[in-house]
Design an enzyme around this catalytic site. Structure first.
Site, PDB file in Angstrom:
ATOM      1  CD  GLU A   1     -75.062 -39.735 -17.661  1.00 19.96           C
ATOM      2  OE1 GLU A   1     -75.246 -40.368 -16.490  1.00 19.96           O
ATOM      3  OE2 GLU A   1     -75.736 -40.279 -18.527  1.00 19.96           O
TER       4      GLU A   1
ATOM      5  CD1 TRP B   1     -83.938 -40.311 -16.185  1.00 17.73           C
ATOM      6  CD2 TRP B   1     -83.390 -39.953 -18.270  1.00 17.73           C
ATOM      7  NE1 TRP B   1     -83.322 -39.041 -16.262  1.00 17.73           N
ATOM      8  CE2 TRP B   1     -83.264 -38.814 -17.671  1.00 17.73           C
ATOM      9  CE3 TRP B   1     -83.522 -40.100 -19.625  1.00 17.73           C
ATOM     10  CZ2 TRP B   1     -82.519 -37.513 -18.353  1.00 17.73           C
ATOM     11  CZ3 TRP B   1     -82.644 -39.079 -20.512  1.00 17.73           C
ATOM     12  CH2 TRP B   1     -82.444 -37.664 -19.700  1.00 17.73           C
TER      13      TRP B   1
END
EC number: 3.2.1.52
Length: 540
Positions: free
Chosen positions: A314, A455
Site C-alpha cells: 500500500e 490488524w
C-alpha cells in the site's frame, strides 16, 4: 474419541485403561529436550500441583522425553501405556514440545490454569498412542501492535496461546503510520516522537468518534530480547516487520528528512491519528537507505530469524509523481516508473539482508516492478500474488485477506462489534486451504505455509484482540497443522464437537473469545461504525 485441536494425524485408542500422573510421577529427559522439560516443570506442573522430580528412565510412573531421528522435524509420538507412563518422542526438540502440548490437552482444562483448583485430585489419561506431524513448516500469526500497542506481558500471553495451538511463527508488525514500536538506539526520536499519537479514532475511519487522549508505547531492546527468548523456549520464531517505503508517517514525523520534503512540509507532520493509508512515504534518497540500514542493523541484532519482513504494501506513489527529486531518481536509475522505484527500495534491502545471511519477505505488492530473486511473499490480496510468486520460483506464505484476516467480522448480525470487511465465520476459516489448486506439485512446494493476520485499528485492548482472534484461531491452527481433506469434505461438525472441550481450555486461559451464540453484552460496541463489505464472495 479425541477432543484434540489441532487434530492429530493418527490415534490408536484411547482405551479404558488409564495412565496416572501424580506427585510420584518423575520426569526423565534426554539431552536436547530441555525446553520441554522446563515447560513441564514451570507451566504444567504448577497447574496441576505436580513437582515432576527427575527419576530413572525405567520408572513405571514417568513422563519420558526423547529425541527420535526416525521422525520428521516437528513430528512426535506420544505413548501412554499402563506400567510405562507417558513417553513423548520427537523428531527434534520442537516435536517433543508439541507432544507436550498434546499431553496438556489430554489432561483437561485444569491443566491450562496457573495453580491447581482441585489439589490432590487423581490425574490420568487414557491408554493410547498418538502419531502426529505438521502439514506446514510456517504456521503463523501476525499481530499488529503499531495501530494499538500491546504491552510486553500481552505479547508473551499470545506466544503461550500460539504454543497451545502449535503455531510456530509470530509475525510482529512493529511500525506503521500510526506508531513506531521498536527502540532503535542510534535513532531515538523514532520512539521519543514516533511511538505516540495525540488521539485515536474510535472505530473505522468513517466513525465520528475519537478517543481524545494520547496513545502509544514501545518495546525497549530488552523487552524484545525477552519476547524473542520466551518465543524460542516455545519453538516459535519471531519475524519482525519494519515497513518500507509506505506506511512510514510515524518515522517521517520523527525524522522529517526521510520524507518527500520538496512536495510536502514534512517538518509539520505528526504521527497519524487516523486509519487508512497515509500518502506520506519515504523519499528515495541515499540518506533514507543509510538510515534504514542503521535500523535494520539493530533489528538483526535483536531478531535471529532467517526472515525479516519489510512490508512493501500500500505504498501510495502520488508524492513520488509530484516530486522533482523522486523523478530525477527514477531517471538516474533508469527505471520505467514509480513501481520500479518501489522495486528498487525492495531490491536494495533484499541484497543487503542476503549479504548478512538473512532473507527478505514482504507483502505481495513487492511483486510490482519486479521481485528480487531471494525474496519471499506474504500473499494477502487473495491467492493471485502467491500463485504468481510460486510460479516464478519464490517462496510464499498464504494469508489472503478474504479468508484469514481475523479483524474481519465473524457474523453478519447487528450486534457484531465494529464490523469490518467480509463475514468470516468459524466454518469459513475451517474450510480455507492455503494451497491454491491451480499450482502444480512443484510450484506448491514453494508454499511455506500459512498465516492468520490480526490488524488492530478497531481493537483498542487485549479483550478486543481476543474476541477477534478466538475461536477462529483454533480453526486456523488445525488448517496449518493437520492433514485435512479437501475443504468441501472437512467434518466441521466434528470440529465443533471438539471445540466444546476447547472452549473450556480457553476459559481456563482467560481468553475473551466470541461465544458460538454471539457476542456477550460487554463485547458489543453499539454505535461505533465499522466497514462491512456486503455481498463479498465466500471464498475468493
Amino acid at each position: 474419541m479425541t477432543e484434540l485441536i489441532p487434530a492429530p494425524r493418527a490415534v490408536e485408542g484411547p482405551l479404558n485403561h488409564h495412565v496416572p500422573l501424580d506427585r510420584d510421577t518423575v520426569l526423565c529427559s534426554e539431552p536436547g529436550t530441555g525446553t520441554t522439560e522446563r515447560w513441564l516443570r514451570s507451566t504444567l506442573g504448577p497447574a496441576l500441583g505436580l513437582p515432576f522430580p527427575p527419576g530413572p528412565e525405567d520408572s513405571r510412573n514417568a513422563v519420558r522425553l526423547c529425541l527420535d531421528d526416525t521422525l520428521e522435524p516437528e513430528a512426535y509420538r506420544l505413548s501412554a501405556l499402563p506400567g510405562r507412563g507417558v513417553e513423548i518422542r520427537g523428531g527434534d526438540a520442537a516435536g517433543v514440545f508439541w507432544g507436550a502440548q498434546t499431553l496438556r490437552q489430554l489432561l483437561g482444562p485444569d491443566a491450562f490454569r496457573r495453580a491447581p483448583v482441585r489439589p490432590g485430585t487423581a490425574r490420568g489419561i487414557p491408554q493410547q498412542i498418538i502419531e502426529d506431524a505438521p502439514r506446514f513448516r510456517w504456521r503463523g500469526l501476525m499481530l499488529d501492535v503499531a495501530r494499538h500497542f500491546m504491552p510486553t506481558d500481552g505479547v508473551l500471553r499470545y506466544l503461550d496461546l500460539m504454543a497451545t495451538h502449535k503455531l510456530n511463527v509470530f509475525h510482529f508488525h512493529l511500525t506503521d503510520d500510526q506508531g513506531w514500536r521498536l527502540e532503535i538506539r542510534r535513532s531515538p526520536r523514532l520512539t521519543e516522537v514516533g511511538s505516540w499519537r495525540a488521539r485515536t479514532r474510535f472505530g473505522h475511519r468513517a466513525s465520528p468518534l475519537w478517543e481524545e487522549k494520547p496513545h502509544g508505547g514501545f518495546y525497549t531492546q530488552d523487552d524484545i530480547r525477552e519476547i524473542v527468548a520466551y518465543a524460542a523456549e516455545r519453538h516459535i520464531t519471531v519475524v519482525p516487520e519494519i515497513d518500507i517505503p509506505g506506511h512510514s508517517q510515524a518515522a517521517i514525523a520523527a525524522y522529517p528528512e526521510l520524507g518527500n520534503s520538496d512536495v510536502v512540509d514534512t517538518a509539520s507532520l505528526t504521527v497519524w491519528d487516523d486509519w487508512g493509508i497515509s500518502p506520506n512515504v519515504l523519499a528515495p534518497t541515499d540518506r533514507t537507505l543509510r538510515f534504514y540500514e542503521g535500523v535494520f542493523e539493530e533489528v538483526l541484532e535483536l531478531f535471529p530469524s532467517t526472515f525479516v519482513h519489510v512490508g512493501g504494501d500500500e505504498c501510495r506513489k502520488d508524492q513520488w509523481r509530484a516530486s522533482p527529486a523522486a523523478q530525477a531518481r527514477i531517471k538516474e536509475l533508469g527505471l520505467a516508473d514509480e513501481d520500479g522505484l518501489q522495486s528498487w527500495f525492495v531490491r536494495h534491502f533484499d541484497a543487503w539482508l542476503t549479504a548478512r545471511g538473512r532473507r527478505l519477505i514482504g507483502w505481495d505488492e513487492i511483486l510490482e516492478g519486479g521481485l528480487a530473486e531471494g525474496a519471499a511473499v506474504s500473499s494477502w490480496r487473495g491467492y493471485a500474488g502467491g500463485v504468481g510468486a510460486a510460479r516464478a520460483g519464490h517462496d510464499v506464505v498464504m494469508c489472503p485477506e478474504q479468508q484469514v484476516y481475523l479483524d474481519h467480522r465473524q457474523d453478519g448480525g447487528a450486534d457484531e462489534p465494529v464490523p469490518i470487511g467480509y463475514v468470516r465465520t468459524l466454518e469459513d476459516i475451517y474450510r480455507f486451504d492455503p494451497v491454491p489448486p491451480q499450482l502444480t506439485g512443484e510450484q506448491a512446494r514453494h508454499v511455506l505455509g500459512t498465516q492468520a493476520n490480526v490488524w488492530t485499528e478497531a481493537m483498542e485492548d487485549r479483550a478486543r484482540v481476543d474476541y477477534q482472534a478466538f475461536p477462529r484461531l483454533a480453526a486456523f491452527a488445525e488448517i496449518a497443522w493437520s492433514a485435512l481433506p479437501a475443504p468441501a469434505d472437512r467434518d466441521f461438525t466434528d470440529f465443533e464437537r471438539r471445540m466444546t472441550a476447547h472452549y473450556r481450555r480457553l476459559d481456563a486461559q482467560g481468553v475473551a473469545y466470541r461465544p458460538p451464540t454471539g457476542p456477550r453484552p460487554w463485547q458489543r460496541r453499539p454505535g461505533v461504525l465499522g466497514r462491512p463489505i456486503e455481498g463479498a464472495p465466500p471464498n475468493v
